[in-house]
Design a protein around this motif. Structure first.
Motif, short mmCIF file in Angstrom:
data_model
loop_
_atom_site.label_atom_id
_atom_site.label_comp_id
_atom_site.label_asym_id
_atom_site.label_seq_id
_atom_site.Cartn_x
_atom_site.Cartn_y
_atom_site.Cartn_z
N GLU A 1 0.81 -1.15 -0.05
CA GLU A 1 0.11 -0.04 0.12
C GLU A 1 1.03 1.35 0.01
N SER A 2 1.13 1.91 -0.99
CA SER A 2 1.81 3.03 -1.16
C SER A 2 0.93 4.14 -1.04
N MET A 3 1.21 5.03 0.09
CA MET A 3 0.12 6.09 0.31
C MET A 3 0.50 7.34 -0.31
N ARG A 4 -0.85 8.13 -0.59
CA ARG A 4 -0.66 9.32 -1.29
C ARG A 4 -1.62 10.17 -0.44
N SER A 5 -1.55 11.38 -0.72
CA SER A 5 -2.59 12.31 0.02
C SER A 5 -4.07 12.14 -0.07
N GLY A 6 -4.70 11.96 0.99
CA GLY A 6 -6.15 11.60 1.03
C GLY A 6 -6.81 12.67 1.56
N PRO A 7 -7.89 12.75 2.12
CA PRO A 7 -8.88 11.35 1.75
C PRO A 7 -9.48 11.51 0.35
N SER A 8 -10.03 10.05 -0.04
CA SER A 8 -10.81 10.14 -1.21
C SER A 8 -9.51 10.20 -2.36
N THR A 9 -9.90 10.94 -3.58
CA THR A 9 -8.92 10.80 -4.59
C THR A 9 -7.63 11.78 -4.18
N ASP B 1 5.25 4.86 0.51
CA ASP B 1 4.25 5.88 0.36
C ASP B 1 4.87 6.77 -0.93
N LYS B 2 4.50 7.83 -1.37
CA LYS B 2 4.84 8.41 -2.66
C LYS B 2 6.13 8.89 -2.48
N TYR B 3 6.55 9.28 -1.27
CA TYR B 3 8.36 9.73 -1.14
C TYR B 3 9.14 8.55 -1.47
N LEU B 4 8.79 7.40 -1.00
CA LEU B 4 9.78 6.27 -1.19
C LEU B 4 9.62 5.71 -2.60
N SER B 5 8.16 5.47 -2.85
CA SER B 5 8.10 4.99 -4.23
C SER B 5 8.59 5.31 -5.25
N GLU B 6 8.56 6.75 -5.42
CA GLU B 6 9.05 7.62 -6.61
C GLU B 6 10.50 8.21 -6.58
N SER B 7 10.89 8.32 -5.33
CA SER B 7 12.27 9.12 -5.13
C SER B 7 13.20 7.78 -5.52
N MET B 8 14.48 8.54 -5.70
CA MET B 8 15.44 7.71 -6.04
C MET B 8 16.63 7.62 -5.09
N GLN B 9 17.28 6.58 -4.73
CA GLN B 9 18.42 6.56 -3.73
C GLN B 9 19.30 5.49 -4.45
N SER B 10 20.59 5.97 -3.94
CA SER B 10 21.72 4.65 -4.27
C SER B 10 21.99 3.81 -3.13
N VAL B 11 21.90 2.50 -3.29
CA VAL B 11 22.17 1.57 -2.14
C VAL B 11 23.28 0.78 -2.73
N PRO B 12 23.95 0.05 -1.62
CA PRO B 12 24.95 -0.75 -2.24
C PRO B 12 24.43 -2.00 -3.07
N ALA B 13 25.03 -2.39 -4.20
CA ALA B 13 24.34 -3.41 -5.14
C ALA B 13 24.09 -4.62 -4.15
N PRO B 14 23.00 -5.13 -4.43
CA PRO B 14 22.50 -6.44 -3.64
C PRO B 14 23.25 -7.50 -4.17
N ALA B 15 23.30 -8.65 -3.41
CA ALA B 15 23.90 -9.89 -3.92
C ALA B 15 23.36 -10.35 -5.31
#
Lengths: 577, 276
Positions: A296-304, A362-376
């Motif tokens: 469930e990726s949250m965005r501003s509510g309520p409703s639409t 949430d929207k912030y995580l869903s659509e932001s970019m972040q560099s992370v150590p390359a996973p195995a």
């Protein structure tokens, strides 16, 4: 010297703000920096005001910051819209041939872009690329890295386009080197070079899910969860996944539950409105005891609400969704690394405890970019709870009688069979049922089955309780923050700012929200001198949950519900005043 | 072989007895053992059958069980999947699934117990109840026109469209066998007398008002003629077409069913390249 750089690009939709931002992020990442990219855009396809913010740090990049080192204005409105983010040193880069800039904070760097494009034999649309070249020089990065990125990005459009774009990169780079060298920012070299990947939270989640053995994904598009569907459908062939866009969210979750019943690891994703539609089936997963991962990726509510903007106001919805009592788990990743890790964890918990696990993003995580150590590269997965995990073989010896799928036992976890297995036929039932799954209205059986399901929750709480919420910044401090989910990004960034001001601060990040980590939270609050709850909703939903679970009332609540995430500076300002 | 120890609780004379008998005898004639088929059930008198039939079963939510049936099929396409559902569930509450799963040609045999009433909730009208019918929630008569599920299916790309009668078990058994054998979505709408809440459409009434189709048509427009016949109700197969089923179009399912694919070790090196 400075250890980070914060750049914003602004312009109308359709001008490639986001794609340029992505190149910018990758340019820093490939140069060895840690990177965070944040985007804002209205819910439309053309026009409006879009921004992309690239933040790079030599040691860390927890979140974008408010104060800009550079602003690249692709239209007139951008400069006026972001005055609050500029100071005397901010470099404001714009096209002097198309924009008239009267009054602004910062250092104005007008670019003769039309002229540069002409000399480079470029196209008008390449104004952005000129700017990229300039940023590359002004940040002290190697132009080859940018040239390679441009080649990769435009390679599909043919050699001619690559040639033009590369020439524009050079033109921007050289112009900055020749005319603007005194403005160059002296950025610390990267502290530690390691192999990184640049992902959105949704991509990290999808990647984690695939690594965890996801086989079936059904969903209906809804911002900001949609790009999970995009990623998975793109990888479906390679990883042999069934990815199904359904007619609505109700179908998506009911279909995923059918696949889960049949033995496939299944997931669905949506935002708050779609989750509301899924609600009834969340309870069905509960009573049927079927594993399911729901994002469930949250965005501003309520409703639409405000479809493309950030919020954390669905915590209570996911905790309480669906009628009746049944166990569930709610995980709230705090950054892109956790999106990957908790996606894996969600599949494990769902299958082991045979219940729905909700990943609250949430929207912030869903659509932001972040560099992370390359996973195995390679990931191992085990199966849990099957009478016989070899689905080609029998689940039981007796094929004349139904299988005791819901056998009552201590701990509440009973073994599953999957359709096709001999000796395993049973009824998976949305009605209250007996040990074979057949409907019952008997008082004793109703109690026994409720207790069975509750027992699983107790076991789950024991296991999850061991992974105590993490505390950043030391065990004791003058100021203590408690928060959950994506606020981890700005709060960690704020801890750095507070350190610079010699204010001692620590932070408890809660990412296993349900079962609730009562003892750890309680202890942290009791040990704190000044406790501040930080969350992006109007009513302090997490603070309410803390009070419900620990009896402790947090007096200071830093709440934000304007559709924007916290900036580290907001948190610093709050602490100081 | 397909009976549980639980005694059916349908009302004496209920059409569900005939449908249950036809289903069980179809399973037997198809030589499917109880573990070799999955039957999904919805909510309604019809779906109480879940407790009486011994096989793998999935008793889902009202109106939502056919998406689950499609999910089961996509996860393990070697298994025949049969969906038991009522008119209220499939044509009303789950109308969007009726429209969309059909045109996708999911390989599921849907048996709709169409008694033109919400019987388990005590007799309200459904979307197939005839106009002007008096029920507990339409004391002055139903205002809406009824849905014609056969005609809708014919114009909406269903590849097997049939209607049976709960009072003719032999005929219905054959329809179910054909439906299960059909590769793709099969709709079997079953005229089902409800002796409690629908006195107008009794066994006798149906016997007088049905006629048998000789064979499946291969042209939708011709089949529509029988579907739109307002004087009498046709039973039999209206239309059948051979076309790849939904799961046959998925690259992931070419080698083997999804659930038999090994997930013990997954390598993500390939996709990580996109993010470097």
């Amino acid at each position: 010297m400075q250890n980070s750089i914060n750049i914003k690009i602004g312009g109308p939709a359709g001008q490639g703000v986001k794609s340029i931002g992505l190149i910018l992020d990758k340019m820093f990442m490939r140069s060895g920096y840690k990177v965070f990219g944040y985007t804002e855009y209205p819910s439309l396809i053309r026009g409006g005001h879009n921004t992309y913010q690239a933040y790079a740090g030599s040691e860390s990049a927890f979140a974008q910051k408010r104060r800009l080192d550079m602003l690249i204005a692709l239209d007139q409105g951008t400069i006026a819209a972001h005055q609050d983010e500029l100071d005397d040193k901010t470099l404001v880069i714009f096209n002097q041939d198309t924009l008239k800039v009267a009054k602004t904070r910062g250092v104005l760097l007008p670019f003769p872009i039309n002229d540069l494009i002409k000399k480079a034999d470029g196209l008008p649309v390449m104004a952005n690329i000129i700017a990229l070249g300039a940023v590359c020089f002004l940040s002290g990065l190697e132009p080859e890295i940018l040239a390679n990125l441009v080649k990769e990005t435009f390679g599909a459009k043919g050699n001619e386009m690559v040639k033009k774009n590369t020439a524009c990169v050079k033109a921007g780079y050289n112009f900055a080197r020749e005319k603007l060298a005194q403005y160059a920012i002296k950025l610390d070299p990267p502290a530690k070079k390691e192999k990184q990947i640049l992902v959105t939270g949704n991509e990290a989640l999808a990647l984690g899910a695939v690594s965890a053995g996801l086989k079936f994904y059904s969903a209906y598009p809804m911002t900001p969860a949609t790009s999970i569907l995009h990623s998975l459908v793109h990888w479906a062939k390679k990883y042999s996944l069934v990815v199904k866009q359904t007619e609505d969210e109700i179908s998506a979750i009911n279909m995923a539950l059918g696949a889960s019943y049949a033995g496939a690891r299944a997931m669905t994703a949506t935002s708050g409105g779609g989750f509301a539609l899924m609600t009834e089936a969340v309870g069905m997963a509960g009573i049927m005891e079927l594993p399911l991962v729901i994002v469930e990726s949250m965005r501003s509510g309520p409703s639409t609400g405000m479809p493309t903007w950030h919020s954390q106001a669905d915590l209570r919805q996911v905790l309480h969704a669906s009628q009746g009592d049944f166990p569930r788990a709610v995980l709230a990743p705090g950054d892109m690394q956790e999106c990957f890790d908790l996606a894996r964890e969600a599949f494990y918990l769902a299958e082991k405890y045979q219940l729905p696990v909700i990943i609250l993003s949430d929207k912030y995580l869903s659509e932001s970019m972040q560099s992370v150590p390359a996973p195995a590269a390679s990931w191992q997965n085990k199966r849990y709870g099957f009478a016989n995990a070899d689905f080609n073989k029998a689940a039981g010896k007796n094929n004349e009688q139904p299988f005791k799928r819901y056998a009552l036992s201590s701990g509440g976890i009973s073994q599953r069979s999957v359709p096709g297995q001999s000796g395993g036929a049973y009824l998976s039932n949305s009605y209250e049922h007996d040990e074979f799954g057949y409907a019952t209205e008997e008082a004793e059986m109703a109690v026994a089955m409720n207790d069975k399901r509750s027992a699983k929750f107790i076991e789950l709480a024991k296991e999850v309780g061991q992974s105590r919420p993490r505390i950043f910044g030391g065990q004791s401090a003058d100021v203590s923050f408690i928060s959950w989910g994506s606020n981890k990004c700005p709060v960690l960034a704020a801890l750095d700012l507070l350190k610079e001001k010699n204010i001692s601060a620590n932070f408890m990040h809660v990412n296993y929200i349900w079962p609730f980590p009562k003892e750890a939270v309680s202890q942290f609050i009791k040990n704190s001198k000044r406790i501040i709850n930080v969350e992006c909703n109007a009513s302090g939903q997490f603070a309410g949950l803390v009070r419900q679970e620990t009896g402790l009332k947090i007096k200071e609540n830093l709440l934000k519900y304007d559709g924007r995430p916290f900036y580290a500076e907001d948190i610093l300002t709050y602490v100081q005043h | 072989m397909y009976n549980t120890k639980i005694k059916p609780t349908f009302c004496p004379g209920c059409g569900n007895y005939g449908i249950k008998q036809a289903l069980q005898s179809a399973l037997e004639q198809l030589d499917l053992k109880p573990h070799q088929a999955v039957i999904t059930y919805d909510v309604g008198c019809n779906s109480n059958m879940a407790d009486f039939i011994y096989a793998y079963g999935f008793h889902g939510l009202h109106g939502r069980s056919v998406p689950s049936a499609a999910g089961i099929k996509l996860a393990n396409h070697k298994l025949p999947v049969i969906a038991i559902i009522g008119d209220g569930a499939f044509y009303s509450e789950g109308g969007t699934h009726f429209l969309n799963l059909m045109r996708a040609n999911h390989d599921v045999t849907v048996i709709v117990h169409n008694n033109h009433r919400f019987s388990l909730t005590a007799g309200q009208y459904t979307s197939t109840t005839e106009e002007e019918t008096i029920t507990v929630t339409s004391p002055a008569g139903v205002i809406e026109e009824p849905v014609n599920p056969i005609a809708v299916s014919l114009v909406n790309h269903a590849t097997f469209v049939a209607r049976g009668f709960a009072g003719d078990v032999k005929h219905l058994t054959d329809l179910i066998i054909s439906g299960v054998k059909h590769k793709g979505f099969s709709l079997i709408d079953v005229l089902q007398p409800c002796v409690i809440w629908n006195k107008e459409q009794s066994y006798e009434w149906y016997k007088k008002n049905i006629y048998y189709l000789k064979k499946a048509d291969s042209k939708r427009q011709r089949a529509l003629k029988d579907a739109l016949n307002e004087k009498k109700l046709a039973v039999g197969v209206f239309y059948q077409e051979n076309k790849p089923a939904y799961h046959e179009e998925f690259p992931a399912l070419i080698k083997k069913p999804l659930v038999y694919q090994d997930i013990r070790k997954i390598d993500i090196r390939e996709v990580m390249k996109e993010f470097g």
